[in-house]
Design an enzyme around this catalytic site. Sequence first.
Site, PDB file in Angstrom:
ATOM      1  N   ASP A  72       0.867  -1.176   0.000  1.00 51.23           N
ATOM      2  CA  ASP A  72       0.000   0.000   0.000  1.00 51.23           C
ATOM      3  C   ASP A  72       0.898   1.218   0.000  1.00 51.23           C
ATOM      4  O   ASP A  72       1.753   1.362   0.869  1.00 51.23           O
ATOM      5  CB  ASP A  72      -0.893   0.021   1.246  1.00 51.23           C
ATOM      6  CG  ASP A  72      -1.996  -1.028   1.165  1.00 51.23           C
ATOM      7  OD1 ASP A  72      -2.194  -1.594   0.080  1.00 51.23           O
ATOM      8  OD2 ASP A  72      -2.648  -1.275   2.190  1.00 51.23           O
ATOM      9  N   ASP A 120     -13.698  -4.644  -3.102  1.00 57.11           N
ATOM     10  CA  ASP A 120     -13.719  -4.689  -1.640  1.00 57.11           C
ATOM     11  C   ASP A 120     -15.157  -4.985  -1.233  1.00 57.11           C
ATOM     12  O   ASP A 120     -16.077  -4.282  -1.650  1.00 57.11           O
ATOM     13  CB  ASP A 120     -13.325  -3.333  -1.040  1.00 57.11           C
ATOM     14  CG  ASP A 120     -11.892  -2.940  -1.406  1.00 57.11           C
ATOM     15  OD1 ASP A 120     -11.062  -3.844  -1.604  1.00 57.11           O
ATOM     16  OD2 ASP A 120     -11.621  -1.728  -1.501  1.00 57.11           O
TER      17      ASP A 120
END
Lengths: 251, 198
Positions: free
Chosen positions: A11, A130
């Site tokens: 990330d 997600d």
Amino acid sequence: MLTKRIIPCLDIKNGRTVKGVNFLNLVDAGDPIELARKYAEDGADELVFLDISATQEERETIYDLVHKVAAEINIPFTVGGGIASADKVEKILKNGADKISVNSAAIYNPLLVREISSLFGAQCMVVAIDAKRIHDKWIVHTHGGKKATEIELFHWAQKMEELGAGEILFTSMDHDGTKSGFACEALSYMSDLLTIPIIASGGAGSEIDFLNVFNEGKADAGLAASIFHFNEIPIPELKSFLKENGVNVRL
Amino acid sequence: MIVIIDYDAGNICSVSNALNRLGVDFVLSDDKEVIKSAEKVIFPGVGHAFAAMEKLRAKKLVSTIQQLKQPVLGICVGMQLLCDYSHEGNTEGLGVVHTDVQKFDSSKDIKVPHMGWNRLRIDDDSSNLFNGVLTEDYVYFVHSYYVPLNQNSIASCAYSLEFSAAIKHENFYGIQFHAEKSGKVGERILNNFMNIDL
């Protein structure tokens, strides 16, 4: 025989690697290029870079990072985060990424997936989803998991495949950061439903979790971040463990 | 000089990076004369066979490539375009290798694209392309279409069926996998190509 893939995810925020728990509480986890190089040497099968920068200025730094990573790394890598146009895809691919992933943008404009797929090929079109279970239904979320939609996960994954996705990266928000195992039941169901590969994400905490995600979850690849960044599970050990337990991996 | 054919349908950047890591001097070009005078030619390709072939035609490079006499390495779609015909967009290829490029059948309980690391089986190493590479070594594949096994196959791979992982016809080589993304094994194969002496 095709091997199951182990994919560290980095990330990226403003050029650094960060990792949070349940999408919150970001902690600095190191220089992305250094980490990428280490993972490639350790036997990672691919890398994923997710740009979670909040502002446009921060986001511009991704091209430079992609360029530097591509110069050093001899395994495939995917770049995602904030990609909402074919122009941006082209710029990222030209800087050396092999695949891109889109998430929220596909929800606002599903035809973007078809456009990217036809322009650059399905092989580089990863759709990241997600989702979270709400009242027994898996609901797709956008904006790094902050906003709920009304879209049901499996329906959405099927639609993405029809529009030209080459791969699905499914993150279970219920499992992400918990280190309690992947969402194997949902993954297995999705795997039977689709003909494109599925990358499982969210919940990796132990070697057993990876064994389960390949055997029970029928995933094609397992993705994780913090357990790799903080060296809780070294990739060579993980792969040896999987091999000993009958999972076909590249050693 | 090594020339990478730059025709807007290649993974030029990945291939360039791999050659840089190997310390190989090269140029990117779509110029006929530059390509013809190259010591070796790399013909990359990702994406769609029909679109890639259209771009070659638009740049008038079809006959240039067909007539090359130096070692040529087609990668992925570049390899597929060396064949007679591709079912991806139903396009004619360059016709160097006489076979049709077929699509994997996803109804056979396999995921398509064939994406990830799979094992090579080296069937003929007389060309030296696989020097130091072992049968069973892993390389990285991403493709939905494949070149069936044929008399020009020099390496194969299994994914619901056996297909050509590499082909060779005279000075033309093709690899279905992405050597430029296949770790040390891939680097070895690219390096071997650089050292091929016809």
